[in-house]
Design an enzyme around this catalytic site. Sequence first.
Site, PDB file in Angstrom:
ATOM      1  CG  HIS A  65      -1.779  -1.180   1.367  1.00  0.00           C
ATOM      2  ND1 HIS A  65      -3.097  -1.202   0.956  1.00  0.00           N
ATOM      3  CD2 HIS A  65      -1.524  -2.414   1.871  1.00  0.00           C
ATOM      4  CE1 HIS A  65      -3.619  -2.394   1.200  1.00  0.00           C
ATOM      5  NE2 HIS A  65      -2.687  -3.146   1.750  1.00  0.00           N
ATOM      6  CG  ASP A 307      -0.885  -6.785   2.157  1.00  0.00           C
ATOM      7  OD1 ASP A 307      -1.108  -5.766   1.481  1.00  0.00           O
ATOM      8  OD2 ASP A 307      -1.788  -7.464   2.677  1.00  0.00           O
TER       9      ASP A 307
END
Length: 418
Positions: A65, A307
């Site tokens: 992200h 992640d």
Amino acid sequence: MINELLQQVRVIDPVSETDQIADVLIVKGEIQAIAPEISEFSADTVIKDCRGLVVGTGLVDLYSHSSEPGFEERETLVSFLQAAQAGGFTRLTVLPDTNPAIDNPALVVQLQQKRVEKGSPHLQVWGGMTLDVAGKQLTEFADLVTAGVVGFTDGKPWENLGIVRRVLEYLQPFGKVVAFSPCDRSLSLNGAMREGAEALRIGLPPIPASAETSAIAALLELVAEIRTPVHIMRVSTARSVELIATAKFQGLPVTASTTWMHLLLNTADIKSYHTSLHLEPPLGNSSDVKALRAGVRGGVIDAIAIDHAAFTYEEKVQAFAESPPGAIGLELALPLLWSNLVETGEFTALELWRVLSNQAAACLQQEMKAIKLGEKAELTLFDPEKIWTVNRQNLCSLADNTPWFGKEIKGRVLQTWC
């Protein structure tokens, strides 16, 4: 660009399936020689004694992200890329859940043209499947492909299986990677950890494994019908591994990944109530971790993703179930995976490097070059014995939401050639 001679370094090359001690000469960013001993090199070459060190193909992160644009108080794109480079990653792939979402060509181009330090990791971009990654209206796939997205995902569970079917039908001609994060929200509800004995002891609302497995089963049915290749993200349960293994045995075009923290931790670790252990999907039970590790070693799980998700101190300092799920990991994954899996003898060095490097690239329909004469240096130099403290002074990421913050860990990346 300096010339460098890495003397007596352990060369791990999962592309050519070799693990050997050798000298490696890098001239102007290109591998000029690999030999048991190199004695001929230019006078301006920097000689490095690399005994005890490891050099391998560059690491590839499938999805993380980016806080920029929209959440720069968490992390900037520059610090995000610096963290990736400090962790040994030469390719970093950004999920589309920024603000605004990556659902239009202009933002893809803007991110790719962002000014960053020379030699930083290659920034790759996932395009959103739906506008504002809201799961309702499809994006303009052709425009996003032209803009250079690596593939398509919303990066979060779907709410409408009909939309998933349309995505698979419409994206089939483009030949791009299509990735899904499976979870049935009607089953997970407001849960915060995996259902089981630990959830009862700890007292947090549970999420049944079926929330993930039922979504995977539904997705696989659509793949069997439409035959569009898919990548299944964030696999976290033992039953999910079984479903994916069966699908691969039947010849379905499926690849899969789990995240590094799901391989190292389980529900028992949540007894600390550390909010950086609040993940989506949640950490599995010990049986899930065992199955995931076996799935990675056996090839059912193709790659390990990071992640990475940065949050501010204020966002994470609240009740466990109320905190936003996610943790940073780009600078921590290789050291902790190596010390917990390779040094214990459960994984070989090649097995770990493969799922962090060339197989992760393959999931993105990319190729990682072997470490050989004439190839550009896309390499990671790693010291598996270096002890360091995970603190503000030693992290490139601006965020510190990790359960290892303030602790000493073993292993650190020393240099990355991008």
